[in-house]
Design a protein around this motif. Structure first.
Motif, PDB file in Angstrom:
ATOM      1  N   LEU A 118     -11.071  38.046 -30.127  1.00  0.00           N
ATOM      2  CA  LEU A 118     -11.715  36.972 -29.861  1.00  0.00           C
ATOM      3  C   LEU A 118     -10.363  36.271 -29.504  1.00  0.00           C
ATOM      4  N   ARG A 119      -9.325  36.501 -29.739  1.00  0.00           N
ATOM      5  CA  ARG A 119      -7.981  35.862 -29.593  1.00  0.00           C
ATOM      6  C   ARG A 119      -7.945  36.534 -28.157  1.00  0.00           C
ATOM      7  N   ALA A 120      -7.647  38.076 -28.275  1.00  0.00           N
ATOM      8  CA  ALA A 120      -7.178  38.643 -26.872  1.00  0.00           C
ATOM      9  C   ALA A 120      -8.023  37.789 -25.445  1.00  0.00           C
ATOM     10  N   VAL A 121      -9.658  37.372 -25.568  1.00  0.00           N
ATOM     11  CA  VAL A 121     -10.386  37.144 -24.651  1.00  0.00           C
ATOM     12  C   VAL A 121     -10.095  35.834 -24.268  1.00  0.00           C
ATOM     13  N   LEU A 122      -9.006  35.094 -25.459  1.00  0.00           N
ATOM     14  CA  LEU A 122      -9.483  33.302 -24.918  1.00  0.00           C
ATOM     15  C   LEU A 122      -8.013  33.490 -24.229  1.00  0.00           C
ATOM     16  N   LEU A 123      -6.518  34.238 -24.683  1.00  0.00           N
ATOM     17  CA  LEU A 123      -5.886  34.272 -23.889  1.00  0.00           C
ATOM     18  C   LEU A 123      -5.632  34.885 -22.429  1.00  0.00           C
ATOM     19  N   ARG A 124      -6.866  35.343 -22.500  1.00  0.00           N
ATOM     20  CA  ARG A 124      -6.709  35.913 -20.906  1.00  0.00           C
ATOM     21  C   ARG A 124      -7.189  34.863 -19.824  1.00  0.00           C
ATOM     22  N   TYR A 125      -7.887  33.486 -20.648  1.00  0.00           N
ATOM     23  CA  TYR A 125      -8.346  32.340 -20.386  1.00  0.00           C
ATOM     24  C   TYR A 125      -6.999  31.477 -20.084  1.00  0.00           C
ATOM     25  N   SER A 126      -6.611  31.494 -21.053  1.00  0.00           N
ATOM     26  CA  SER A 126      -5.264  30.707 -20.692  1.00  0.00           C
ATOM     27  C   SER A 126      -4.163  31.242 -21.915  1.00  0.00           C
ATOM     28  N   PRO A 127      -3.083  31.556 -21.641  1.00  0.00           N
ATOM     29  CA  PRO A 127      -2.032  31.880 -22.222  1.00  0.00           C
ATOM     30  C   PRO A 127      -0.947  30.816 -22.919  1.00  0.00           C
ATOM     31  N   ASN A 128      -1.586  29.488 -23.307  1.00  0.00           N
ATOM     32  CA  ASN A 128      -1.474  28.117 -23.943  1.00  0.00           C
ATOM     33  C   ASN A 128      -2.718  27.734 -25.057  1.00  0.00           C
ATOM     34  N   LEU A 129      -2.461  28.593 -25.697  1.00  0.00           N
ATOM     35  CA  LEU A 129      -3.045  28.627 -27.333  1.00  0.00           C
ATOM     36  C   LEU A 129      -2.240  27.657 -28.550  1.00  0.00           C
ATOM     37  N   PRO A 130      -3.550  27.025 -28.781  1.00  0.00           N
ATOM     38  CA  PRO A 130      -2.443  26.223 -30.046  1.00  0.00           C
ATOM     39  C   PRO A 130      -1.676  27.336 -31.635  1.00  0.00           C
ATOM     40  N   ALA A 131      -1.167  27.433 -31.469  1.00  0.00           N
ATOM     41  CA  ALA A 131       0.204  27.804 -32.768  1.00  0.00           C
ATOM     42  C   ALA A 131      -1.248  28.243 -33.370  1.00  0.00           C
TER      43      ALA A 131
END
Length: 151
Positions: free
Chosen positions: A133-146
């Motif tokens: 799931l995190r990998a999908v999110l990171l493809r959309y935005s590298p600015n994930l909260p900590a």
């Protein structure tokens, strides 16, 4: 390819978030009204159609991200994406517009906001699925909260 129905429902959800902002936010800003009253539409400075179109342009992105995230999961999931992510994004975009004197947010801000809301929603998913799931999110935005970067 997302169905027209899914995109329309996402657009409606974004606008529902906008209307909820007008009803429930601390701003207590009516959607429209008398000329002497400050309203969301007067802050926006354009018509309702243009405001709804501003939010609706993000509906395909919402549906695309949703489909990719749900594809990672094997089973159902507790929670309601439409309320917890889509409407919340509509609220966030509306809040941005109000706090920035009618200026809409840029696409990068909206994408990061969507990814953050989606990440917090899916954070409740089973632990083994979280890296995918995190990998999908990171493809959309590298600015994930900590809080979304840790296992």
């Amino acid at each position: 390819m997302a169905s027209e129905s899914a995109v329309c429902l996402a657009a409606a959800g974004l606008v529902m978030g906008l209307r909820d902002f007008c009803s429930w936010s601390e701003a207590r800003l009516p959607y429209d009204g008398q000329d002497e009253v400050v309203t969301l539409l007067s802050v926006w400075g354009q018509g309702a159609r243009e405001l709804h179109a501003e939010l609706a342009q993000y509906a395909p992105l919402v549906v695309q991200l949703e489909a990719e995230l749900w594809a990672v999961l094997d089973d159902g999931f507790p929670g309601v994406w439409h309320y917890e992510v889509v409407e919340a994004l509509g609220w966030a975009i509306t809040d941005w517009i109000v706090t920035h004197d009618g200026t809409p947010p840029d696409r990068a801000w909206v994408t990061t906001s969507l990814v953050t809301l989606a990440g917090r929603f899916f954070r409740r998913a089973p632990q083994p699925t979280w890296p995918a799931l995190r990998a999908v999110l990171l493809r959309y935005s590298p600015n994930l909260p900590a809080d979304l970067l840790v296992a």
